[in-house]
Write an enzyme that holds these catalytic residues in place. Structure first.
Site, PDB file in Angstrom:
ATOM      1  CE  LYS A  73      -4.362  -1.605   1.955  1.00 47.36           C
ATOM      2  NZ  LYS A  73      -5.210  -1.534   3.170  1.00 47.36           N
ATOM      3  CG  ASP A 109      -8.326   0.901   3.194  1.00 50.48           C
ATOM      4  OD1 ASP A 109      -9.109   0.049   2.434  1.00 50.48           O
ATOM      5  OD2 ASP A 109      -7.032   0.697   3.094  1.00 50.48           O
TER       6      ASP A 109
HETATM    7  P1  NAP Z   1       0.417  -2.229   9.374  1.00 50.80           P
HETATM    8  O1  NAP Z   1       0.619  -1.285   8.615  1.00 50.80           O
HETATM    9  O2  NAP Z   1       1.431  -3.724   9.033  1.00 50.80           O
HETATM   10  O3  NAP Z   1       0.316  -1.966  10.671  1.00 50.80           O
HETATM   11  C1  NAP Z   1      -0.026  -2.697  11.791  1.00 50.80           C
HETATM   12  C2  NAP Z   1      -0.186  -2.175  13.179  1.00 50.80           C
HETATM   13  O4  NAP Z   1      -0.516  -3.337  14.076  1.00 50.80           O
HETATM   14  C3  NAP Z   1       0.902  -1.510  13.626  1.00 50.80           C
HETATM   15  O5  NAP Z   1       0.544  -0.179  14.332  1.00 50.80           O
HETATM   16  C4  NAP Z   1       1.397  -2.679  14.497  1.00 50.80           C
HETATM   17  O6  NAP Z   1       2.251  -2.063  15.786  1.00 50.80           O
HETATM   18  C5  NAP Z   1       0.280  -3.410  15.068  1.00 50.80           C
HETATM   19  N1  NAP Z   1       0.358  -4.474  15.548  1.00 50.80           N
HETATM   20  C6  NAP Z   1       0.818  -5.898  14.741  1.00 50.80           C
HETATM   21  N2  NAP Z   1       0.888  -6.980  15.390  1.00 50.80           N
HETATM   22  C7  NAP Z   1       0.358  -6.496  16.829  1.00 50.80           C
HETATM   23  C8  NAP Z   1       0.478  -7.215  17.753  1.00 50.80           C
HETATM   24  N3  NAP Z   1       0.447  -8.559  18.002  1.00 50.80           N
HETATM   25  N4  NAP Z   1       0.399  -6.763  19.117  1.00 50.80           N
HETATM   26  C9  NAP Z   1      -0.166  -5.322  18.993  1.00 50.80           C
HETATM   27  N5  NAP Z   1       0.016  -4.523  17.963  1.00 50.80           N
HETATM   28  C10 NAP Z   1       0.118  -5.312  16.829  1.00 50.80           C
HETATM   29  O7  NAP Z   1      -1.154  -2.985   8.826  1.00 50.80           O
HETATM   30  P2  NAP Z   1      -2.465  -2.128   8.402  1.00 50.80           P
HETATM   31  O8  NAP Z   1      -2.448  -2.234   6.941  1.00 50.80           O
HETATM   32  O9  NAP Z   1      -2.516  -0.885   9.231  1.00 50.80           O
HETATM   33  O10 NAP Z   1      -3.239  -3.071   8.981  1.00 50.80           O
HETATM   34  C11 NAP Z   1      -3.974  -3.406  10.016  1.00 50.80           C
HETATM   35  C12 NAP Z   1      -4.985  -4.453  10.285  1.00 50.80           C
HETATM   36  O11 NAP Z   1      -6.333  -3.738   9.860  1.00 50.80           O
HETATM   37  C13 NAP Z   1      -4.729  -5.939   9.663  1.00 50.80           C
HETATM   38  O12 NAP Z   1      -5.384  -6.768  10.428  1.00 50.80           O
HETATM   39  C14 NAP Z   1      -5.612  -5.614   8.309  1.00 50.80           C
HETATM   40  O13 NAP Z   1      -5.864  -6.677   7.938  1.00 50.80           O
HETATM   41  C15 NAP Z   1      -6.723  -4.865   8.828  1.00 50.80           C
HETATM   42  N6  NAP Z   1      -7.434  -3.940   7.589  1.00 50.80           N
HETATM   43  C16 NAP Z   1      -8.775  -4.199   7.574  1.00 50.80           C
HETATM   44  C17 NAP Z   1      -9.402  -3.650   6.392  1.00 50.80           C
HETATM   45  C18 NAP Z   1     -10.814  -3.599   6.295  1.00 50.80           C
HETATM   46  O14 NAP Z   1     -11.302  -3.431   5.087  1.00 50.80           O
HETATM   47  N7  NAP Z   1     -11.447  -4.362   7.092  1.00 50.80           N
HETATM   48  C19 NAP Z   1      -8.520  -2.589   5.687  1.00 50.80           C
HETATM   49  C20 NAP Z   1      -7.352  -2.334   5.929  1.00 50.80           C
HETATM   50  C21 NAP Z   1      -6.680  -3.092   6.940  1.00 50.80           C
HETATM   51  P3  NAP Z   1       3.934  -1.715  15.494  1.00 50.80           P
HETATM   52  O15 NAP Z   1       3.942  -0.322  15.178  1.00 50.80           O
HETATM   53  O16 NAP Z   1       4.239  -1.973  16.779  1.00 50.80           O
HETATM   54  O17 NAP Z   1       4.434  -2.652  14.687  1.00 50.80           O
END
Ligand code: NAP
Length: 295
Positions: A73, A109
């Site tokens: 992304k 999003d």
């Molecule tokens: P990302 O950029 O990789 O960010 C992940 C975030 O989650 C970071 O803040 C990370 O913290 C935190 N994190 C990861 N593993 C963790 C754990 N075990 N404990 C606590 N914090 C944790 O990912 P993203 O694109 O933002 O996506 C985040 C989530 O939203 C995913 O599950 C994704 O599938 C979901 N999502 C859903 C939709 C939808 O349409 N429903 C759309 C977009 C995303 P750190 O900064 O410490 O690494």
């Protein structure tokens, strides 16, 4: 509705990311195309990190547009020809349109987040946001547009939470970052809790929840972006304590509908939302006996 089939004129859309094998996007978009009579198909392509630019060269020639998911992304941005305003501000692209051979990046999003909160008739004022990645940035952008006043960001890595809070302040929110361990205290303060981490998902740690349960309460909206599983432990805890809930499928379907609006000028209606959601639920092997969640 006309007969939905493939023809020489059929337009090609799809998803690039890794992994994409469990993606619900093909079933969501193909349901929309069939119901809206759009002459298009939607596929999913597994694109590892190093292969992005090669795929973009091919898609520029073959496709009319595509969605972008983890891990591309942000990485896709320098490879595009233009960025629409919100995508540029958020710094993440989930939708690309091929316009006269040019790759134009959009972010839908944040529109998904907005739609799901609005559909609940909820006005976010004091928000606890869990996470500080790309999805959290889209949430901040949506929350600012929805007129939220105060934002607290709890992230595992506090420095990233601080960066996000700084950006949120530049959008007009009164924002601060707190340690992940203080999340429950801030959940008690918040009228809106948004989980933008993978905590609770099959991919990360099914059966777990961000540490907020003790602070959840009625009158609050709890929005979990995770959709595998659909009923996360966080949502179960929120329901038990009388809070309103929004699941991750709501956002997934609305962001898809907003992409189809950009690509094919399809008006995103509640009827299309419900049909696409039902198709996704069938794919997940789940059903909603009560007529579905309001999206
Ligand atoms: P990302 O950029 O990789 O960010 C992940 C975030 O989650 C970071 O803040 C990370 O913290 C935190 N994190 C990861 N593993 C963790 C754990 N075990 N404990 C606590 N914090 C944790 O990912 P993203 O694109 O933002 O996506 C985040 C989530 O939203 C995913 O599950 C994704 O599938 C979901 N999502 C859903 C939709 C939808 O349409 N429903 C759309 C977009 C995303 P750190 O900064 O410490 O690494």
């Amino acid at each position: 509705m006309g007969r939905w089939t493939c023809r020489p004129s059929t337009r090609l859309y799809g998803l690039i990311g890794s992994p994409v094998s469990g993606s619900l996007s093909p079933v969501i978009h193909c349901t929309v195309y069939r119901l809206a009579g759009v002459d298009a198909v939607y596929l999913a392509w597994e694109v590892p990190r190093g292969a992005l630019s090669g795929y973009l060269a091919g898609l520029r020639l073959l496709a009319r547009g595509f969605n972008v998911t983890i891990p591309h992304k942000e990485a896709v941005i320098p490879l595009l020809d233009a960025l629409e305003g919100a995508a540029e501000e958020i710094g993440a692209v989930n939708t690309v349109a091929v316009e006269q051979g040019r790759l134009v990046g959009y972010n839908t999003d944040y529109l998904g987040v907005e739609r799901c909160i609005e559909a609940k008739g909820h006005r976010p004022r004091r928000v606890l946001l869990l996470g500080a990645g790309g999805a959290a940035r889209a949430a901040v952008y949506a929350l600012a547009r929805l007129g939220a006043g105060e934002l607290v960001v709890a992230n595992r890595t506090t420095s990233r939470g601080e960066e996000l809070a700084k950006w949120a302040a530049s959008l007009g929110l009164e924002a601060r970052a707190v340690p992940w361990s203080e999340a429950a205290k801030w959940a008690a303060w918040a009228d809106t809790v948004v989980n933008a981490t993978p905590v609770g998902s099959y991919a990360c740690c099914p059966g777990e929840a961000p540490p907020v349960a003790a602070g959840l309460h009625s009158g609050q909206l709890v929005f979990d972006m995770v959709y595998r599983p659909l009923r996360t432990r966080l949502l179960a805890e929120a329901e038990k304590r009388g809070a309103e809930t929004v699941d991750g499928l709501c956002m997934l379907v609305w962001q898809a509908l907003e992409a189809d609006r950009i690509w094919e000028n399809v008006e995103p209606t509640p009827q299309l939302y419900q049909a696409a959601r039902d198709a996704a639920l069938a794919e997940l092997g789940e059903a909603e006996p009560t007529g579905g969640e309001q999206g």
